[in-house]
Design a protein around this motif. Sequence first.
Motif, PDB file in Angstrom:
ATOM      1  N   LEU A 143       0.772  -1.198  -0.179  1.00 32.23           N
ATOM      2  CA  LEU A 143       0.005  -0.109   0.031  1.00 32.23           C
ATOM      3  C   LEU A 143       0.713   1.247  -0.053  1.00 32.23           C
ATOM      4  CD1 LEU A 143      -2.735  -1.097   2.503  1.00 32.23           C
ATOM      5  CD2 LEU A 143      -2.807  -1.482   0.158  1.00 32.23           C
ATOM      6  N   LEU A 144       0.742   2.007  -0.858  1.00 30.37           N
ATOM      7  CA  LEU A 144       1.229   3.495  -1.076  1.00 30.37           C
ATOM      8  C   LEU A 144       0.496   4.769  -0.639  1.00 30.37           C
ATOM      9  CD1 LEU A 144       3.019   2.403  -4.582  1.00 30.37           C
ATOM     10  CD2 LEU A 144       4.118   2.423  -2.290  1.00 30.37           C
ATOM     11  N   GLY A 145       1.111   5.674  -0.195  1.00 31.61           N
ATOM     12  CA  GLY A 145       0.468   6.808   0.498  1.00 31.61           C
ATOM     13  C   GLY A 145       0.175   7.846  -0.431  1.00 31.61           C
ATOM     14  N   HIS A 146       0.134   7.837  -1.800  1.00 30.54           N
ATOM     15  CA  HIS A 146      -0.128   8.743  -2.728  1.00 30.54           C
ATOM     16  C   HIS A 146      -1.672   9.257  -2.662  1.00 30.54           C
ATOM     17  CE1 HIS A 146       3.424   6.549  -5.156  1.00 30.54           C
ATOM     18  NE2 HIS A 146       3.650   7.749  -4.587  1.00 30.54           N
ATOM     19  N   THR A 147      -1.808  10.827  -2.582  1.00 32.44           N
ATOM     20  CA  THR A 147      -2.889  11.131  -2.370  1.00 32.44           C
ATOM     21  C   THR A 147      -3.588  11.978  -3.584  1.00 32.44           C
ATOM     22  OG1 THR A 147      -1.837  13.387  -1.873  1.00 32.44           O
ATOM     23  CG2 THR A 147      -2.141  11.659   0.104  1.00 32.44           C
ATOM     24  N   LEU A 148      -4.680  12.172  -3.747  1.00 37.93           N
ATOM     25  CA  LEU A 148      -5.229  13.122  -4.592  1.00 37.93           C
ATOM     26  C   LEU A 148      -4.347  14.377  -5.180  1.00 37.93           C
ATOM     27  CD1 LEU A 148      -9.034  13.801  -5.329  1.00 37.93           C
ATOM     28  CD2 LEU A 148      -7.188  15.711  -5.475  1.00 37.93           C
ATOM     29  N   ASP A 149      -3.770  15.025  -4.203  1.00 37.99           N
ATOM     30  CA  ASP A 149      -2.699  16.079  -4.370  1.00 37.99           C
ATOM     31  C   ASP A 149      -1.471  15.471  -5.239  1.00 37.99           C
ATOM     32  OD1 ASP A 149      -3.724  18.686  -2.532  1.00 37.99           O
ATOM     33  OD2 ASP A 149      -4.263  16.620  -1.984  1.00 37.99           O
ATOM     34  N   ASP A 150      -1.165  14.279  -4.777  1.00 44.27           N
ATOM     35  CA  ASP A 150       0.022  13.988  -5.710  1.00 44.27           C
ATOM     36  C   ASP A 150      -0.185  13.390  -7.013  1.00 44.27           C
ATOM     37  OD1 ASP A 150       1.985  13.650  -3.488  1.00 44.27           O
ATOM     38  OD2 ASP A 150       0.759  12.206  -2.588  1.00 44.27           O
ATOM     39  N   GLN A 151      -1.671  13.127  -7.112  1.00 48.49           N
ATOM     40  CA  GLN A 151      -2.216  12.794  -8.699  1.00 48.49           C
ATOM     41  C   GLN A 151      -2.069  14.035  -9.160  1.00 48.49           C
ATOM     42  OE1 GLN A 151      -2.315  10.335 -10.657  1.00 48.49           O
ATOM     43  NE2 GLN A 151      -4.114   9.185 -10.390  1.00 48.49           N
ATOM     44  N   ALA A 152      -2.904  15.024  -8.667  1.00 54.47           N
ATOM     45  CA  ALA A 152      -2.796  16.446  -9.539  1.00 54.47           C
ATOM     46  C   ALA A 152      -1.539  16.897  -9.983  1.00 54.47           C
ATOM     47  CB  ALA A 152      -3.468  17.179  -8.726  1.00 54.47           C
ATOM     48  N   GLU A 153      -0.524  16.724  -9.011  1.00 61.58           N
ATOM     49  CA  GLU A 153       0.903  17.435  -9.254  1.00 61.58           C
ATOM     50  C   GLU A 153       1.408  16.380 -10.415  1.00 61.58           C
ATOM     51  OE1 GLU A 153       1.404  18.137  -4.609  1.00 61.58           O
ATOM     52  OE2 GLU A 153       2.662  16.648  -5.535  1.00 61.58           O
ATOM     53  N   THR A 154       1.314  15.083 -10.515  1.00 63.40           N
ATOM     54  CA  THR A 154       1.674  14.176 -11.442  1.00 63.40           C
ATOM     55  C   THR A 154       1.191  14.603 -12.953  1.00 63.40           C
ATOM     56  OG1 THR A 154       2.057  12.515 -10.164  1.00 63.40           O
ATOM     57  CG2 THR A 154       2.111  11.624 -12.196  1.00 63.40           C
ATOM     58  N   VAL A 155      -0.254  14.928 -12.909  1.00 61.45           N
ATOM     59  CA  VAL A 155      -0.804  15.561 -14.218  1.00 61.45           C
ATOM     60  C   VAL A 155      -0.157  16.651 -14.488  1.00 61.45           C
ATOM     61  CG1 VAL A 155      -2.799  16.246 -15.350  1.00 61.45           C
ATOM     62  CG2 VAL A 155      -2.728  14.184 -13.743  1.00 61.45           C
ATOM     63  N   LEU A 156       0.055  17.723 -13.608  1.00 62.93           N
ATOM     64  CA  LEU A 156       0.677  19.028 -14.203  1.00 62.93           C
ATOM     65  C   LEU A 156       2.096  18.754 -14.662  1.00 62.93           C
ATOM     66  CD1 LEU A 156      -0.573  21.763 -11.578  1.00 62.93           C
ATOM     67  CD2 LEU A 156      -0.991  21.507 -14.221  1.00 62.93           C
ATOM     68  N   LEU A 157       2.720  18.078 -13.833  1.00 63.94           N
ATOM     69  CA  LEU A 157       4.317  17.730 -14.499  1.00 63.94           C
ATOM     70  C   LEU A 157       4.274  17.109 -15.752  1.00 63.94           C
ATOM     71  CD1 LEU A 157       5.575  16.307 -11.142  1.00 63.94           C
ATOM     72  CD2 LEU A 157       6.612  18.590 -12.269  1.00 63.94           C
ATOM     73  N   GLY A 158       3.122  16.030 -16.020  1.00 65.62           N
ATOM     74  CA  GLY A 158       3.264  15.410 -17.396  1.00 65.62           C
ATOM     75  C   GLY A 158       2.824  16.405 -18.500  1.00 65.62           C
ATOM     76  N   LEU A 159       1.770  17.454 -18.170  1.00 64.31           N
ATOM     77  CA  LEU A 159       1.357  18.320 -19.148  1.00 64.31           C
ATOM     78  C   LEU A 159       2.651  19.500 -19.251  1.00 64.31           C
ATOM     79  CD1 LEU A 159      -1.903  19.748 -17.686  1.00 64.31           C
ATOM     80  CD2 LEU A 159      -1.620  18.815 -19.800  1.00 64.31           C
ATOM     81  N   GLY A 160       3.640  19.856 -18.546  1.00 60.53           N
ATOM     82  CA  GLY A 160       4.644  20.611 -18.702  1.00 60.53           C
ATOM     83  C   GLY A 160       5.773  19.785 -19.481  1.00 60.53           C
ATOM     84  N   ARG A 161       5.699  18.590 -19.445  1.00 63.38           N
ATOM     85  CA  ARG A 161       6.749  17.815 -20.230  1.00 63.38           C
ATOM     86  C   ARG A 161       6.150  17.674 -21.590  1.00 63.38           C
ATOM     87  NH1 ARG A 161       7.698  14.948 -15.239  1.00 63.38           N
ATOM     88  NH2 ARG A 161       6.219  13.320 -15.899  1.00 63.38           N
ATOM     89  N   GLY A 162       4.932  17.651 -21.953  1.00 67.07           N
ATOM     90  CA  GLY A 162       4.354  17.273 -23.069  1.00 67.07           C
ATOM     91  C   GLY A 162       4.441  15.840 -23.403  1.00 67.07           C
ATOM     92  N   SER A 163       4.313  14.970 -22.127  1.00 67.36           N
ATOM     93  CA  SER A 163       4.678  13.585 -22.455  1.00 67.36           C
ATOM     94  C   SER A 163       3.393  12.621 -22.771  1.00 67.36           C
ATOM     95  CB  SER A 163       5.184  13.042 -21.086  1.00 67.36           C
ATOM     96  OG  SER A 163       4.611  13.432 -19.922  1.00 67.36           O
ATOM     97  N   GLY A 164       2.387  13.381 -23.314  1.00 67.55           N
ATOM     98  CA  GLY A 164       1.110  12.508 -23.554  1.00 67.55           C
ATOM     99  C   GLY A 164       0.622  11.694 -22.593  1.00 67.55           C
TER     100      GLY A 164
END
Length: 345
Positions: A143-164
């Motif tokens: 079990l890993l403790g990633h939260t909704l906030d971590d998910q939102a940050e991951t999406v934003l980082l992906g947007l910034g990289r243009g990684s699809g």
Amino acid sequence: MQTDGRRPRLTPAIADVRRAVREGLAEIAGRDSTSTGRADARADVLVALSGGPDSLALAAATAFEAPRAGLRAGAVIVDHALQEGSADVAARAARQAEQLGLTPVIITRTEVTGAGGPEAAARSARYAAIDEALAATGAAAVLLGHTLDDQAETVLLGLGRGSGAVSLRGMAAVAEQSGGTRIRPLLGIRRQQTHDFCRDAGLEPWHDPHNDSAAYTRVRVRHEVLPLLERELGPGVAEALARTAEQLREDDDTLHAMAIETIEDLVEHAEAGIAISAPALEANPAALRNRIIRYVVDSEFGVSLSRAQTLAVAALVTDWHGQKGVDLPGIRVVRRGALLEFARA
């Protein structure tokens, strides 16, 4: 931490986190036990515990919910040795896990090396250590403790990289890996709720100074970018980003399944590598065509293509006018008649 034997008052934060963990544990509660660890080191599930608010709330909720699901829960604590006193932090987290009733509790010290920057290297080292702990205890899942906030940050980082879609789909709530299942029960829980859980339960979390260091891109997204978006666009941005990840995950899974099904009819072995029928590949929509190219290169040669590299290969299919070919990292792609051939350079 409460040590007088009394249960913490059931506050909204405690109830929400426990409910999320209960639903996460349901993923493995019905499975046949596959534990092969020693009797004194056996567990059905492990909690990845750093001692921070997210993982400590997760550990406490798991200690409460696992026995009720008929599961034995332990903890794994990875000491990355990146900060002075990291061994003391790991030992403190281990004591907290034991006080919560988790067993066994494993501390593993790892060396952070490799490419991709310190964050990526630490993540790789952490998951390798977790997989070793799963094997040692016979546990089926972590079990890993990633939260909704971590998910939102991951999406934003992906947007910034243009990684699809690969990055925009975010983290999976349940991911089957060779070492064991990774479950993230808190992806619907806000970070503030885990802080409230610890306060309400009388737990004292450790606060990682790296989480406040602007040297890390994710920290800047957390403390600067997301708050700015909330101010300018209104509340609910983090939830919207998490919903976006969920929707893209569904689309990405569907396209992946279609690509795998289509590949069986397009691909054949060539003398020096692998070949794809160019006319058949051209007949597919661009999204599927590009995905097939990326998948073939990754699965056959272990190379992840950028969008520019993928489009260069696709041009041999859709814009063929006798060009010599495309050089990829360690790979040569050429068009020979109706075939697109991939071979090691």
